[in-house]
Design a protein around this motif. Sequence first.
Motif, PDB file in Angstrom:
ATOM      1  N   LEU A 384      41.430   7.733  85.584  1.00 56.67           N
ATOM      2  CA  LEU A 384      42.952   7.385  85.439  1.00 56.67           C
ATOM      3  C   LEU A 384      43.664   7.591  84.967  1.00 56.67           C
ATOM      4  O   LEU A 384      44.740   7.057  85.007  1.00 56.67           O
ATOM      5  CB  LEU A 384      42.172   5.619  84.751  1.00 56.67           C
ATOM      6  CG  LEU A 384      43.085   4.846  84.595  1.00 56.67           C
ATOM      7  CD1 LEU A 384      43.368   4.127  86.348  1.00 56.67           C
ATOM      8  CD2 LEU A 384      42.405   3.873  83.780  1.00 56.67           C
ATOM      9  N   GLU A 387      45.415   9.358  87.870  1.00 52.49           N
ATOM     10  CA  GLU A 387      45.876   8.242  88.528  1.00 52.49           C
ATOM     11  C   GLU A 387      46.204   6.744  87.928  1.00 52.49           C
ATOM     12  O   GLU A 387      45.038   5.815  88.226  1.00 52.49           O
ATOM     13  CB  GLU A 387      44.931   8.018  90.571  1.00 52.49           C
ATOM     14  CG  GLU A 387      44.827   8.976  90.767  1.00 52.49           C
ATOM     15  CD  GLU A 387      44.299   8.696  92.025  1.00 52.49           C
ATOM     16  OE1 GLU A 387      44.183   7.779  92.200  1.00 52.49           O
ATOM     17  OE2 GLU A 387      43.944   9.743  92.905  1.00 52.49           O
ATOM     18  N   HIS A 389      48.189   4.250  88.164  1.00 54.67           N
ATOM     19  CA  HIS A 389      48.579   2.739  89.089  1.00 54.67           C
ATOM     20  C   HIS A 389      47.779   2.621  89.593  1.00 54.67           C
ATOM     21  O   HIS A 389      47.938   1.944  90.257  1.00 54.67           O
ATOM     22  CB  HIS A 389      49.897   3.044  89.306  1.00 54.67           C
ATOM     23  CG  HIS A 389      51.055   3.518  88.451  1.00 54.67           C
ATOM     24  ND1 HIS A 389      51.439   2.683  87.168  1.00 54.67           N
ATOM     25  CD2 HIS A 389      51.892   4.966  88.497  1.00 54.67           C
ATOM     26  CE1 HIS A 389      52.267   3.150  86.616  1.00 54.67           C
ATOM     27  NE2 HIS A 389      52.333   4.636  87.546  1.00 54.67           N
ATOM     28  N   ASN A 390      46.934   3.274  89.512  1.00 52.11           N
ATOM     29  CA  ASN A 390      45.477   3.055  90.978  1.00 52.11           C
ATOM     30  C   ASN A 390      44.843   1.720  90.600  1.00 52.11           C
ATOM     31  O   ASN A 390      44.058   1.248  89.258  1.00 52.11           O
ATOM     32  CB  ASN A 390      44.229   3.990  91.250  1.00 52.11           C
ATOM     33  CG  ASN A 390      43.573   3.553  91.827  1.00 52.11           C
ATOM     34  OD1 ASN A 390      43.196   2.633  92.156  1.00 52.11           O
ATOM     35  ND2 ASN A 390      42.959   5.143  93.105  1.00 52.11           N
ATOM     36  N   GLU A 391      45.061   0.640  90.781  1.00 58.93           N
ATOM     37  CA  GLU A 391      44.774  -0.957  90.509  1.00 58.93           C
ATOM     38  C   GLU A 391      42.920  -0.970  90.853  1.00 58.93           C
ATOM     39  O   GLU A 391      42.529  -1.390  89.724  1.00 58.93           O
ATOM     40  CB  GLU A 391      44.909  -2.336  91.535  1.00 58.93           C
ATOM     41  CG  GLU A 391      46.472  -2.053  90.986  1.00 58.93           C
ATOM     42  CD  GLU A 391      47.404  -3.331  91.948  1.00 58.93           C
ATOM     43  OE1 GLU A 391      46.548  -3.610  92.616  1.00 58.93           O
ATOM     44  OE2 GLU A 391      48.565  -3.242  92.430  1.00 58.93           O
ATOM     45  N   ALA A 392      42.664  -0.206  91.946  1.00 58.61           N
ATOM     46  CA  ALA A 392      41.013  -0.291  91.367  1.00 58.61           C
ATOM     47  C   ALA A 392      40.336   0.546  90.341  1.00 58.61           C
ATOM     48  O   ALA A 392      39.334   0.385  90.704  1.00 58.61           O
ATOM     49  CB  ALA A 392      40.308   0.860  93.331  1.00 58.61           C
ATOM     50  N   GLN A 394      41.977   0.698  87.573  1.00 63.65           N
ATOM     51  CA  GLN A 394      41.852  -0.309  86.675  1.00 63.65           C
ATOM     52  C   GLN A 394      40.332  -1.072  86.615  1.00 63.65           C
ATOM     53  O   GLN A 394      39.978  -1.565  85.149  1.00 63.65           O
ATOM     54  CB  GLN A 394      43.063  -0.788  86.387  1.00 63.65           C
ATOM     55  CG  GLN A 394      44.303   0.794  86.743  1.00 63.65           C
ATOM     56  CD  GLN A 394      45.808  -0.011  86.726  1.00 63.65           C
ATOM     57  OE1 GLN A 394      45.521  -1.154  86.625  1.00 63.65           O
ATOM     58  NE2 GLN A 394      46.372   0.442  86.409  1.00 63.65           N
ATOM     59  N   ALA A 395      39.723  -1.901  87.794  1.00 68.91           N
ATOM     60  CA  ALA A 395      39.190  -2.904  87.950  1.00 68.91           C
ATOM     61  C   ALA A 395      37.737  -1.756  87.158  1.00 68.91           C
ATOM     62  O   ALA A 395      36.794  -2.946  86.608  1.00 68.91           O
ATOM     63  CB  ALA A 395      39.458  -3.191  88.966  1.00 68.91           C
ATOM     64  N   ASP A 396      37.605  -1.046  88.230  1.00 68.87           N
ATOM     65  CA  ASP A 396      36.242  -0.626  87.575  1.00 68.87           C
ATOM     66  C   ASP A 396      36.641   0.193  86.090  1.00 68.87           C
ATOM     67  O   ASP A 396      34.648  -0.386  85.882  1.00 68.87           O
ATOM     68  CB  ASP A 396      36.045   0.879  88.765  1.00 68.87           C
ATOM     69  CG  ASP A 396      35.714   0.619  89.683  1.00 68.87           C
ATOM     70  OD1 ASP A 396      35.958  -0.699  90.373  1.00 68.87           O
ATOM     71  OD2 ASP A 396      36.305   0.912  91.007  1.00 68.87           O
ATOM     72  N   GLN A 398      38.029  -1.764  83.916  1.00 66.23           N
ATOM     73  CA  GLN A 398      37.245  -2.814  82.610  1.00 66.23           C
ATOM     74  C   GLN A 398      36.192  -3.309  82.949  1.00 66.23           C
ATOM     75  O   GLN A 398      35.466  -4.110  82.285  1.00 66.23           O
ATOM     76  CB  GLN A 398      38.167  -4.001  83.538  1.00 66.23           C
ATOM     77  CG  GLN A 398      38.399  -4.842  82.469  1.00 66.23           C
ATOM     78  CD  GLN A 398      38.773  -4.558  81.189  1.00 66.23           C
ATOM     79  OE1 GLN A 398      39.652  -4.050  80.667  1.00 66.23           O
ATOM     80  NE2 GLN A 398      37.665  -5.307  79.620  1.00 66.23           N
TER      81      GLN A 398
END
Length: 417
Positions: A384, A387, A389-392, A394-396, A398
Amino acid sequence: MPLLVTDYSWTQTDSMVYVQVPLKGAKAGDVDIVSTDEYVKVHYPPYLFEAFLFEPVHDDRSTAKLGDGVVVISLPKRSSKVWENLMITTNDKERKREIRQQALMKYQEKLSAESQSKAEKKHAEKKYALETMMKLEKEERESIQKMKDAERDKTTAELAAWQLRQKQQAEDEEAQVKVQSPSQGYQSRSNATGVETKEPGRSEQRRNNETKCKRKEVDLPAPRLTGNINVTFTPRVFPTALRESRVQEEEEWLRKQAEARQVINADVEELKDLKEEHRNPDWLKAKGDKYFANGDYLSAVNAYSLAIRLNRKTPALYSNRAACHLKLRNLHKAIEDSSQALDLMTPAVAANAVARARASVRRGSAFCQLQLYAEGLLDYQAALKIEPHNEALQADVQRIRDIIQGSAANTDTQGDA
């Protein structure tokens, strides 16, 4: 302080005792049930039901079923007689505390034994799977070696037979030449009418053939001249401010990549029998990528492994093989290959940033599947950072944090109970 449940009900037979405890709207996942031979507890905050049983029961055969807002606990009796009450009637708090502590200790020992048994069973299954895989790989290698030996023996026999025919043919020609007269340029024979004619002999034919061969050699063009072509490249320019320049690291990375492309372990003995294309790491990598895209992960692992034997300096081979091991649930091998890829991708520069993030995610995924969430979180955070700004990602990250915090919260809750 928990609220004691008093609206329970119980029934009995000569051999069984059934206890029904209402759940009062609690979810099945929030109910904690402890059962031993002398003690039963049902805890669903803020309610608590505990029973100090009138007689001992068979704990190993006891069961509990949850459904329709009630939990039904089945307790097999040790002695076939009717109980006067479900619980003992003593008010001795010290006695009850002692029974509760002993019951909880037995329950913890039971859970520990079950956990150890599961771990041993899982270890035995992994060991058996590994031994089976090694056995299959050995059989496959032996089968390939037998095919190579058979093909080599066949080729050797064919070559020996061809050499023998050539030798026999040469001996026959030499014998025929010796039979003829050295000065005889023509042989006489009678035709069908009895008239004797003359035709060229073998020595004359051989001279004619040699003359034709010499004439052909004269007509061949001269070989081309050899030479070297000098190729120069313009230096790569990195559009980065001087105070933030990483030209030195970039040049070191490019040098390592160039060396990796040139290093080929062609001296491996068992690889000399392979075709030329099978000794090309780039060709093998493309083949492995194709196998992976088609879902044939085992063939992809074999292709990447052969490429690694030829060139151990290319990080993409290790990273791609780690992805295959993830699909095949070879989690420890996936961690090993991802770590090797990250070691080779040094120094950390923009040119290898995407590859480093990909390898970190693969290693973090393997750690999380092994329930090593703290180690997995570190790798996902490293990806992260590359990258952000990688939303996937960020979700992982969290989700892993929630799992870690949820495990800690569950541990605290069980300790309080």
